[in-house]
Design a protein around this motif. Structure first.
Motif, PDB file in Angstrom:
ATOM      1  N   ILE A 310     -40.941  -1.224  53.071  1.00 36.42           N
ATOM      2  CA  ILE A 310     -40.502  -2.036  54.163  1.00 36.42           C
ATOM      3  C   ILE A 310     -42.240  -3.328  54.222  1.00 36.42           C
ATOM      4  O   ILE A 310     -43.070  -2.448  54.330  1.00 36.42           O
ATOM      5  CB  ILE A 310     -40.488  -1.307  54.741  1.00 36.42           C
ATOM      6  CG1 ILE A 310     -39.547   0.005  55.085  1.00 36.42           C
ATOM      7  CG2 ILE A 310     -40.042  -1.890  56.636  1.00 36.42           C
ATOM      8  CD1 ILE A 310     -39.433   1.016  55.605  1.00 36.42           C
ATOM      9  N   ILE A 311     -41.853  -4.310  54.339  1.00 33.26           N
ATOM     10  CA  ILE A 311     -42.874  -5.045  54.444  1.00 33.26           C
ATOM     11  C   ILE A 311     -43.182  -5.720  56.250  1.00 33.26           C
ATOM     12  O   ILE A 311     -44.113  -5.007  56.065  1.00 33.26           O
ATOM     13  CB  ILE A 311     -42.520  -6.291  53.927  1.00 33.26           C
ATOM     14  CG1 ILE A 311     -41.936  -6.569  52.267  1.00 33.26           C
ATOM     15  CG2 ILE A 311     -43.543  -7.460  53.540  1.00 33.26           C
ATOM     16  CD1 ILE A 311     -43.113  -5.633  51.331  1.00 33.26           C
ATOM     17  N   ASN A 312     -41.836  -5.789  56.194  1.00 35.34           N
ATOM     18  CA  ASN A 312     -42.026  -5.527  57.708  1.00 35.34           C
ATOM     19  C   ASN A 312     -40.562  -5.480  58.962  1.00 35.34           C
ATOM     20  O   ASN A 312     -39.975  -5.766  58.306  1.00 35.34           O
ATOM     21  CB  ASN A 312     -43.069  -6.458  58.172  1.00 35.34           C
ATOM     22  CG  ASN A 312     -42.495  -7.904  58.423  1.00 35.34           C
ATOM     23  OD1 ASN A 312     -41.736  -8.514  57.877  1.00 35.34           O
ATOM     24  ND2 ASN A 312     -42.252  -8.625  59.622  1.00 35.34           N
ATOM     25  N   PHE A 313     -40.666  -4.919  60.246  1.00 35.87           N
ATOM     26  CA  PHE A 313     -39.540  -5.285  60.906  1.00 35.87           C
ATOM     27  C   PHE A 313     -39.741  -7.204  61.613  1.00 35.87           C
ATOM     28  O   PHE A 313     -40.614  -6.787  62.411  1.00 35.87           O
ATOM     29  CB  PHE A 313     -39.817  -3.875  61.903  1.00 35.87           C
ATOM     30  CG  PHE A 313     -39.274  -2.677  61.070  1.00 35.87           C
ATOM     31  CD1 PHE A 313     -38.230  -2.552  60.833  1.00 35.87           C
ATOM     32  CD2 PHE A 313     -40.149  -1.602  60.813  1.00 35.87           C
ATOM     33  CE1 PHE A 313     -37.880  -1.108  60.003  1.00 35.87           C
ATOM     34  CE2 PHE A 313     -40.390  -0.183  60.293  1.00 35.87           C
ATOM     35  CZ  PHE A 313     -38.692  -0.432  59.466  1.00 35.87           C
ATOM     36  N   GLU A 314     -38.637  -7.157  61.579  1.00 33.10           N
ATOM     37  CA  GLU A 314     -38.590  -8.107  62.654  1.00 33.10           C
ATOM     38  C   GLU A 314     -37.761  -7.884  63.950  1.00 33.10           C
ATOM     39  O   GLU A 314     -36.457  -7.880  63.348  1.00 33.10           O
ATOM     40  CB  GLU A 314     -37.793  -9.826  61.947  1.00 33.10           C
ATOM     41  CG  GLU A 314     -38.676  -9.667  60.482  1.00 33.10           C
ATOM     42  CD  GLU A 314     -38.608 -10.822  60.294  1.00 33.10           C
ATOM     43  OE1 GLU A 314     -37.452 -11.498  60.396  1.00 33.10           O
ATOM     44  OE2 GLU A 314     -38.740 -11.718  58.751  1.00 33.10           O
ATOM     45  N   GLN A 315     -38.247  -7.492  65.153  1.00 36.27           N
ATOM     46  CA  GLN A 315     -37.366  -6.590  66.145  1.00 36.27           C
ATOM     47  C   GLN A 315     -36.954  -6.619  66.596  1.00 36.27           C
ATOM     48  O   GLN A 315     -35.655  -6.596  67.116  1.00 36.27           O
ATOM     49  CB  GLN A 315     -39.045  -5.991  67.095  1.00 36.27           C
ATOM     50  CG  GLN A 315     -39.884  -5.377  66.540  1.00 36.27           C
ATOM     51  CD  GLN A 315     -40.059  -4.258  66.234  1.00 36.27           C
ATOM     52  OE1 GLN A 315     -38.692  -3.660  65.907  1.00 36.27           O
ATOM     53  NE2 GLN A 315     -40.617  -3.383  65.864  1.00 36.27           N
ATOM     54  N   VAL A 322     -37.693  -6.006  53.305  1.00 35.81           N
ATOM     55  CA  VAL A 322     -37.676  -5.052  52.169  1.00 35.81           C
ATOM     56  C   VAL A 322     -38.225  -5.626  50.431  1.00 35.81           C
ATOM     57  O   VAL A 322     -37.776  -6.789  50.929  1.00 35.81           O
ATOM     58  CB  VAL A 322     -36.534  -3.441  52.150  1.00 35.81           C
ATOM     59  CG1 VAL A 322     -36.940  -2.754  53.483  1.00 35.81           C
ATOM     60  CG2 VAL A 322     -35.247  -4.818  51.412  1.00 35.81           C
ATOM     61  N   MET A 323     -38.567  -5.420  49.543  1.00 31.91           N
ATOM     62  CA  MET A 323     -39.455  -5.463  48.544  1.00 31.91           C
ATOM     63  C   MET A 323     -38.955  -5.073  47.780  1.00 31.91           C
ATOM     64  O   MET A 323     -39.431  -3.074  48.359  1.00 31.91           O
ATOM     65  CB  MET A 323     -40.711  -5.877  48.729  1.00 31.91           C
ATOM     66  CG  MET A 323     -41.066  -6.683  47.329  1.00 31.91           C
ATOM     67  SD  MET A 323     -42.575  -6.830  47.429  1.00 31.91           S
ATOM     68  CE  MET A 323     -43.691  -4.619  47.251  1.00 31.91           C
ATOM     69  N   ASN A 324     -38.220  -4.982  47.017  1.00 33.04           N
ATOM     70  CA  ASN A 324     -38.041  -3.881  45.240  1.00 33.04           C
ATOM     71  C   ASN A 324     -39.949  -3.931  44.675  1.00 33.04           C
ATOM     72  O   ASN A 324     -40.369  -4.852  44.266  1.00 33.04           O
ATOM     73  CB  ASN A 324     -37.000  -4.614  44.351  1.00 33.04           C
ATOM     74  CG  ASN A 324     -36.920  -3.714  43.002  1.00 33.04           C
ATOM     75  OD1 ASN A 324     -37.433  -3.348  42.381  1.00 33.04           O
ATOM     76  ND2 ASN A 324     -35.615  -3.698  42.772  1.00 33.04           N
ATOM     77  N   GLU A 343     -43.165   0.725  58.440  1.00 31.50           N
ATOM     78  CA  GLU A 343     -43.886  -0.607  57.856  1.00 31.50           C
ATOM     79  C   GLU A 343     -44.746  -0.138  56.309  1.00 31.50           C
ATOM     80  O   GLU A 343     -45.349   1.076  56.969  1.00 31.50           O
ATOM     81  CB  GLU A 343     -44.486  -1.851  58.173  1.00 31.50           C
ATOM     82  CG  GLU A 343     -43.567  -2.268  59.188  1.00 31.50           C
ATOM     83  CD  GLU A 343     -44.310  -3.656  60.088  1.00 31.50           C
ATOM     84  OE1 GLU A 343     -45.290  -3.945  59.670  1.00 31.50           O
ATOM     85  OE2 GLU A 343     -43.563  -4.000  60.879  1.00 31.50           O
ATOM     86  N   GLY A 344     -44.431  -0.541  55.077  1.00 35.68           N
ATOM     87  CA  GLY A 344     -45.215  -0.265  54.470  1.00 35.68           C
ATOM     88  C   GLY A 344     -44.932   1.244  53.359  1.00 35.68           C
ATOM     89  O   GLY A 344     -45.706   1.948  52.090  1.00 35.68           O
ATOM     90  N   GLU A 345     -43.597   2.043  54.332  1.00 35.89           N
ATOM     91  CA  GLU A 345     -43.249   3.007  53.582  1.00 35.89           C
ATOM     92  C   GLU A 345     -42.148   2.619  52.163  1.00 35.89           C
ATOM     93  O   GLU A 345     -41.941   1.566  52.709  1.00 35.89           O
ATOM     94  CB  GLU A 345     -42.400   3.888  54.762  1.00 35.89           C
ATOM     95  CG  GLU A 345     -43.570   4.964  54.879  1.00 35.89           C
ATOM     96  CD  GLU A 345     -43.146   6.038  56.228  1.00 35.89           C
ATOM     97  OE1 GLU A 345     -43.081   7.192  55.495  1.00 35.89           O
ATOM     98  OE2 GLU A 345     -42.623   6.080  57.067  1.00 35.89           O
ATOM     99  N   ILE A 346     -41.963   3.740  52.001  1.00 37.99           N
ATOM    100  CA  ILE A 346     -40.734   3.418  50.531  1.00 37.99           C
ATOM    101  C   ILE A 346     -39.490   3.812  51.145  1.00 37.99           C
ATOM    102  O   ILE A 346     -39.126   5.307  50.914  1.00 37.99           O
ATOM    103  CB  ILE A 346     -41.515   3.919  49.326  1.00 37.99           C
ATOM    104  CG1 ILE A 346     -42.906   2.646  48.878  1.00 37.99           C
ATOM    105  CG2 ILE A 346     -40.520   3.875  48.025  1.00 37.99           C
ATOM    106  CD1 ILE A 346     -43.761   3.085  47.620  1.00 37.99           C
ATOM    107  N   PHE A 347     -38.860   4.064  50.248  1.00 35.73           N
ATOM    108  CA  PHE A 347     -37.122   4.805  49.708  1.00 35.73           C
ATOM    109  C   PHE A 347     -36.327   4.186  48.675  1.00 35.73           C
ATOM    110  O   PHE A 347     -36.985   3.112  48.286  1.00 35.73           O
ATOM    111  CB  PHE A 347     -36.447   3.972  51.352  1.00 35.73           C
ATOM    112  CG  PHE A 347     -36.185   3.062  51.213  1.00 35.73           C
ATOM    113  CD1 PHE A 347     -35.014   2.284  50.742  1.00 35.73           C
ATOM    114  CD2 PHE A 347     -36.748   1.241  51.986  1.00 35.73           C
ATOM    115  CE1 PHE A 347     -34.522   1.110  50.754  1.00 35.73           C
ATOM    116  CE2 PHE A 347     -36.722   0.438  52.057  1.00 35.73           C
ATOM    117  CZ  PHE A 347     -34.992   0.085  52.414  1.00 35.73           C
TER     118      PHE A 347
END
Ligand SMILES: [Zn+2]
Ligand SMILES: [Zn+2]
Length: 374
Positions: A310-315, A322-324, A343-347
């Motif tokens: 996750i790069i950032n949330f656009e509230q 998100v980035m592959n 943000e920064g977490e991986i899924f």
């Protein structure tokens, strides 16, 4: 006052005779005959008069086994009149020079009377029951390696050896609930085959029950057939047929994404003949009976899942970038799909129909109460 017509005794017993004179002509026991039982040399199960009993040599001396001895004596010895009751005293084993039990000896008190109006009298006799050795039917089955039923677990997926071993252990554990008459496990062999196992049993009922129990937590469908046991099929009537319990497992497993009724879902668990899955469209867990579920022919998505960060949330817009992590390509997804993440977490996610399906994390927990049941 009458007297014994033989000896003149005044103590008349029956038919004008004193007891001594009466018994001389009508002995309670006319003839002892040799008594035999067979014991299984493998498990010591006892065979009496044409039948394998539920008794073992270790049961000799127990009151219930004494009843068997009484029956054997009353059937094999020849009596002038029928014994009314028999009491078996202490029994002892006789061993041969090899230390093998060769006989059971003891004393039997026999109570009877020649006529309902004559008081019951008793005699004590010693008896000896010779033990012959044989092999009981269950041990013979075990020795010959033949089986009367089997479970075939089959999966259309590639299954590695450790998983097959786990299945085998579970089958073995379940089998303990269906012991043979000698208390032993009815399972005698597990064979690993490609993407499945065969479990061979000595009893017909075992495979059926165990197959169904196993299947419950794997989403399997059970079908039962019989298998001809022999080479010459024209003689099929002479051979016992074997029961085959086929457990067909689904082509997907836990956490796989599957298309069910044209919608993507993720399998959470198989439990108690039910499947629990995550409905991506409704964002809820659903629980269904495995049978109707499988009949709808759910199909696994072959697309491999990929890792995203996750790069950032656009509230304001309710989206997240998100980035592959492999090829660094970025995408926008609905932020509700990853609302527990930061943000920064991986899924992990899978592409489907132009969208990324965010894989849910399910522990093998109990099914919760508020699950939708339909
Ligand atoms: Zn007499
Ligand atoms: Zn045996």
């Amino acid at each position: 006052m009458s007297k014994c017509i033989v000896c003149g005794s005044e103590r008349i017993f029956f038919e004008h005779l004193c007891q001594k004179c009466y018994l001389e002509n009508h002995p309670i026991l006319q003839k002892k005959k040799d008594l035999h039982i067979v014991a299984c040399e493998k498990c010591e199960l006892i065979f009496v008069k044409g039948h394998w009993t539920n008794f073992f040599l270790i049961d000799v001396g127990e009151p219930t086994f004494n009843d068997k001895i009484s029956t054997l004596i009353s059937q094999d010895w020849i009596f002038y009149y029928k014994p009314k009751r028999m009491d078996i005293g202490k029994t002892t084993f006789i061993y041969n020079e090899n230390g093998l039990t060769s006989a059971i000896v003891g004393i039997v008190d026999i109570y009877t009377s020649p006529d309902p109006f004559v008081p019951v009298m008793s005699i004590s006799e010693d008896f000896e029951i010779a033990i012959d050795w044989g092999v009981c039917s269950e041990c013979r089955t075990r020795l010959s390696g033949t089986y009367s039923s089997k479970i075939q677990i089959r999966s259309p997926m590639k299954i590695d050896t450790s998983e097959l071993e786990k299945w085998g252990d579970e089958i073995e554990e379940l089998s303990k609930q269906f012991p043979l008459t000698d208390g032993k496990n009815p399972l005698f062999k597990i064979i690993h085959i490609k993407n499945g196992i065969d479990a061979l049993f000595q009893t017909k009922a075992a495979a059926n029950s165990i197959g169904r129990l196993f299947s419950k937590n794997y989403g399997g469908i059970v079908s039962v057939t019989t298998e001809f046991a022999g080479f010459d099929k024209s003689k099929w009537k002479e051979f016992p047929r074997k029961r085959v319990v086929l457990v067909s497992l689904p082509e997907f497993t836990l956490n796989d994404i599957v298309i069910f009724k044209d919608k993507p879902i993720q399998i959470c668990q198989f439990k108690g003949s039910k499947v629990e899955f995550w409905d991506f469209t409704k964002k809820t867990k659903v629980k269904l009976d495995i049978k109707p579920f499988m009949e709808a022919k759910p199909k696994k998505i072959e697309e491999e899942s990929q890792e995203f960060q996750i790069i950032n949330f656009e509230q304001n817009e309710n989206i997240a970038q998100v980035m592959n992590t492999k090829n660094y390509e970025t995408y926008y997804i609905n932020s509700n799909d990853i609302e527990e993440l930061k943000e920064g977490e991986i899924f992990r996610g899978t592409f489907y129909d132009g969208k990324i399906l965010v894989k849910q994390k399910f522990s093998k927990s109990k099914l919760s109460k508020d699950d939708v049941v339909s």
